[in-house]
Design a protein around this motif. Structure first.
Motif, PDB file in Angstrom:
ATOM      1  N   GLU A  82       0.923  -4.722   8.427  1.00 38.44           N
ATOM      2  CA  GLU A  82       0.615  -6.099   8.024  1.00 38.44           C
ATOM      3  C   GLU A  82       1.881  -6.944   7.930  1.00 38.44           C
ATOM      4  O   GLU A  82       1.874  -8.144   8.256  1.00 38.44           O
ATOM      5  CB  GLU A  82      -0.128  -6.105   6.683  1.00 38.44           C
ATOM      6  CG  GLU A  82       0.665  -5.541   5.517  1.00 38.44           C
ATOM      7  CD  GLU A  82      -0.192  -5.315   4.280  1.00 38.44           C
ATOM      8  OE1 GLU A  82       0.078  -5.985   3.262  1.00 38.44           O
ATOM      9  OE2 GLU A  82      -1.108  -4.486   4.319  1.00 38.44           O
ATOM     10  N   GLY A 123      -9.773   3.435   3.757  1.00 38.20           N
ATOM     11  CA  GLY A 123      -8.620   2.920   4.488  1.00 38.20           C
ATOM     12  C   GLY A 123      -8.810   2.811   5.980  1.00 38.20           C
ATOM     13  O   GLY A 123      -7.881   2.406   6.683  1.00 38.20           O
ATOM     14  N   LYS A 126      -8.429  -0.742   7.426  1.00 39.76           N
ATOM     15  CA  LYS A 126      -7.023  -1.147   7.291  1.00 39.76           C
ATOM     16  C   LYS A 126      -6.179  -0.546   8.411  1.00 39.76           C
ATOM     17  O   LYS A 126      -5.373  -1.230   9.047  1.00 39.76           O
ATOM     18  CB  LYS A 126      -6.486  -0.712   5.930  1.00 39.76           C
ATOM     19  CG  LYS A 126      -4.993  -0.954   5.721  1.00 39.76           C
ATOM     20  CD  LYS A 126      -4.560  -0.454   4.345  1.00 39.76           C
ATOM     21  CE  LYS A 126      -3.095  -0.759   4.062  1.00 39.76           C
ATOM     22  NZ  LYS A 126      -2.171  -0.068   4.961  1.00 39.76           N
TER      23      LYS A 126
END
Length: 429
Positions: A82, A123, A126
């Motif tokens: 990110e 997760g 993500k």
């Protein structure tokens, strides 16, 4: 002359910055780059704080080639992907095919471990969300290694665990963008001479007397685990000078040169020699606690030349497991030439081995006396045709003494195998 690509390595992990764990990835990646003609301009070690990670990735993204390790997992502090998206101005895009691949791995792990799939599912989205334009290079568990091309820079993200990083680094090397970086590298010859025995200063003096670096040569001298590694980087046209320097070093330390590459550790050389001669090895260890055996068994296929070892820490274990005579222990002590010799002979008999090595010593921090100080180590090697014991006083703390003793044991075993006239065991024996 074409300028060689500039590379930056970014190693992430607050545990590394705190000193809780040593960085193995930075040196490995720098070596990999150097072997392909690209020098790492910087290795940046950075924690998981967003602002510090962003600054490191921004610097890396300005290089021709940036390799990042760590921070690819499913938890909140795995921020590398990110943060890279933000630094490069890319949106995070869900890769649905990658999501399915990670989901399959997660379901398999849940089933094997007998845990609810919900423990793994949180997760997945993500980890399957990539900076726009990034591609997956493969998975380490559920974490994808990634490659992103941005403003002339090739950025590769690799997992933090060293074994996973090295496995997925081979995938990165096959990508056309990475191959294009190395294709631009300035081609230099690279020679390596590895010595065991001489000091770093003695090698440096021989280098100076041989003409030293410059005029197309760059020379590095590095002490590693009691070995001295000399790297000679040769520009085109400087091969004759490199030959002269190479010859001068060989002449100065002809008995100490044991390898001409940086690829195989001493334990690999030991096992190679034993296999070539058809000999089997055994070990007996006290102060090193199995480190010699561990180094040998780290090498795939070690069972072809290594039978096993005994960790005999107490006097009772030395007697019971290695047949060290009680009177030797009482009169000479556990740390003595006689005990080391008996340990090696006992290990060879116990395992039916051709050659054996033993280590006994005082690693510290306590236990030393004026007669037998901390760091005193005896190492014995034994074969039917040759047996010898060496005494060493090794500097450093407990970890350093144990590590150095392990390296010495392996080198003495290597020398014994190189010089041994022990005949190979008969087939089927």
């Amino acid at each position: 002359m074409t300028t060689s690509p500039r590379a930056v390595v970014v190693v992430t992990g607050s545990e590394l910055v705190r000193g809780d764990r040593r960085d193995a990835n930075g040196p490995f990646l720098a070596s990999e780059l150097s072997s392909r003609g690209v020098e790492a301009a910087r290795i940046l070690l950075v924690g998981d704080r967003p602002e510090e990670l962003a600054a490191a990735l921004a610097e890396g993204a300005k290089a021709d080639f940036c390799i990042v390790s760590g921070g690819l997992g499913p938890t909140h502090d795995d921020r590398t992907v990110e943060t890279l998206a933000r630094v490069t101005g890319r949106a995070l895009i869900l890769d649905e095919a990658l999501e399915r691949e990670i989901e399959g791995v997660s379901r398999g792990a849940a089933e094997r471990l007998g845990r609810p799939y919900a423990d793994f599912s949180a997760g997945i989205r993500k980890q399957a969300s990539l900076p726009e334009g990034a591609v997956s290079l493969g998975l380490a568990g559920t974490a994808p290694a990634l490659l992103l091309e941005h403003d002339g820079s090739v950025i590769v993200l690799l997992p933090g665990p060293p074994t996973e990083l090295r496995r997925l680094w081979t995938n990165a090397l096959e990508h056309p963008a990475v191959q294009a970086v190395f294709a631009r590298a300035r081609t230099r010859g690279h020679r390596v001479l590895r010595f065991f025995g001489p000091s770093e200063s003695a090698v440096a003096r021989a280098l100076a007397e041989g003409g030293g670096e410059g005029k197309g040569l760059e020379v590095t001298v590095c002490a590693r685990d009691l070995e001295i590694h000399v790297g000679i980087f040769v520009e085109p046209g400087a091969e004759a000078r490199a030959d002269e320097l190479d010859d001068a070093l060989r002449a100065s330390f002809s008995d100490s040169l044991f390898a001409q590459d940086d690829e195989r550790a001493v334990e690999e050389l030991v096992l190679d020699s034993a296999r070539a001669a058809g000999l089997m090895i055994a070990t007996a260890e006290s102060c090193t606690g199995g480190l010699v055996g561990a180094r040998l068994t780290d090498v795939p296929g070690a069972s072809e030349a290594y039978l096993g070892g005994v960790i005999a820490y107490s006097d009772e274990a030395k007697q019971a497991e290695l047949d060290v005579p009680e009177e030797t222990l009482l009169q000479r002590g556990a740390v003595s030439e006689e005990t080391a010799s008996a340990m090696a002979a006992g290990a060879r008999r116990r395992f039916g081995a051709d050659v054996a090595v033993s280590v006994t010593g005082i690693a510290g921090p306590g236990g030393g006396t004026p007669e037998k100080p901390v760091g005193l180590v005896y190492i014995a090697v034994d074969s039917p045709g040759s047996a010898s014991t060496r005494r060493f006083e090794l500097p450093g703390d407990r970890e350093a003494v144990r590590s150095r003793a392990t390296g010495l044991a392996l080198h003495l075993l290597r020398r014994l195998l190189a010089q041994s006239e022990t005949p190979a065991r008969a087939s089927g024996s």
